[in-house]
Design a protein around this motif. Structure first.
Motif, short mmCIF file in Angstrom:
data_model
loop_
_atom_site.label_atom_id
_atom_site.label_comp_id
_atom_site.label_asym_id
_atom_site.label_seq_id
_atom_site.Cartn_x
_atom_site.Cartn_y
_atom_site.Cartn_z
N PRO A 120 0.80 -1.24 0.00
CA PRO A 120 0.00 0.00 0.00
C PRO A 120 0.83 1.29 0.00
N LEU A 121 2.13 1.19 0.29
CA LEU A 121 2.97 2.38 0.39
C LEU A 121 3.66 2.70 -0.94
N GLU A 122 3.74 3.99 -1.23
CA GLU A 122 4.51 4.46 -2.38
C GLU A 122 6.00 4.43 -2.00
N SER A 123 6.87 4.52 -2.99
CA SER A 123 8.32 4.48 -2.74
C SER A 123 8.77 5.53 -1.75
N ASP A 125 6.99 6.92 0.58
CA ASP A 125 6.48 6.55 1.91
C ASP A 125 7.38 5.50 2.55
N LYS A 126 7.82 4.54 1.75
CA LYS A 126 8.72 3.49 2.27
C LYS A 126 10.04 4.11 2.73
N ALA A 127 10.58 5.03 1.94
CA ALA A 127 11.83 5.69 2.30
C ALA A 127 11.66 6.48 3.60
N ALA A 128 10.53 7.16 3.74
CA ALA A 128 10.27 7.92 4.96
C ALA A 128 10.13 6.99 6.17
N LEU A 129 9.46 5.86 5.97
CA LEU A 129 9.30 4.89 7.06
C LEU A 129 10.66 4.35 7.50
N VAL A 130 11.50 4.00 6.56
CA VAL A 130 12.84 3.51 6.88
C VAL A 130 13.62 4.57 7.65
N ALA A 131 13.55 5.80 7.21
CA ALA A 131 14.27 6.89 7.88
C ALA A 131 13.78 7.06 9.32
N LEU A 132 12.48 7.01 9.52
CA LEU A 132 11.93 7.13 10.88
C LEU A 132 12.35 5.97 11.77
N LEU A 133 12.29 4.75 11.23
CA LEU A 133 12.67 3.59 12.02
C LEU A 133 14.16 3.61 12.36
N GLU A 134 14.98 4.02 11.41
CA GLU A 134 16.43 4.13 11.66
C GLU A 134 16.72 5.19 12.71
#
Length: 139
Positions: A120-123, A125-134
């Motif tokens: 369901p996530l756009e590219s 959004d995925k990059a933002a999620l990874v950045a937040l989790l990191e």
């Protein structure tokens, strides 16, 4: 109006979905590895010359757990260990020839699982999620 799920519930649900999908895709490919074992196989390939402690740090797992999973991978002949010539206490891990052959199927199964869960996530959004989790992980 229903309350939004808490961070704890949302992350727990995503973690469970990933575990289920990884298990499904590994089983579908006739790969008899656990999720953590398949992750270690990929990490060993991506980080040549690593030891169990280093892989544990990257995977967010304690050394004892990593060592237990590695023992199974070594017993199956997919991973080899040899003593670091610069530090006799350290065991360097590598994929065996059989492990290298298995790796492509493992990577595909894991990629399919992640694609399924995060479709369901756009590219961006995925990059933002990874950045937040990191950001949380590297605190």
């Amino acid at each position: 109006m229903q309350n939004s799920p808490s961070l704890e519930i949302a992350l727990g649900a995503i973690n469970n979905a990933l575990r289920q999908h990884i298990h499904h895709y590994l089983s579908q490919a006739s790969i008899h590895l656990s999720g953590p074992q398949s992750q270690l196989l990929v990490l060993i390939s991506d980080r040549p010359g690593s030891c169990a402690r280093q892989l544990g740090t990257v995977a967010g797992r304690d050394k004892a757990t990593v060592t237990r999973h590695l023992a199974a991978l070594v017993a199956q002949g997919w991973v080899t260990r040899h003593t670091d010539p610069n530090d006799g206490r350290r065991q360097i891990l590598a994929l065996s020839a059989d492990g290298k052959q298995l790796l492509a199927k493992v990577k595909k199964a894991r990629a399919d699982a992640y694609r399924q869960v995060f479709s369901p996530l756009e590219s961006n959004d995925k990059a933002a999620l990874v950045a937040l989790l990191e950001k949380c992980r590297n605190r």
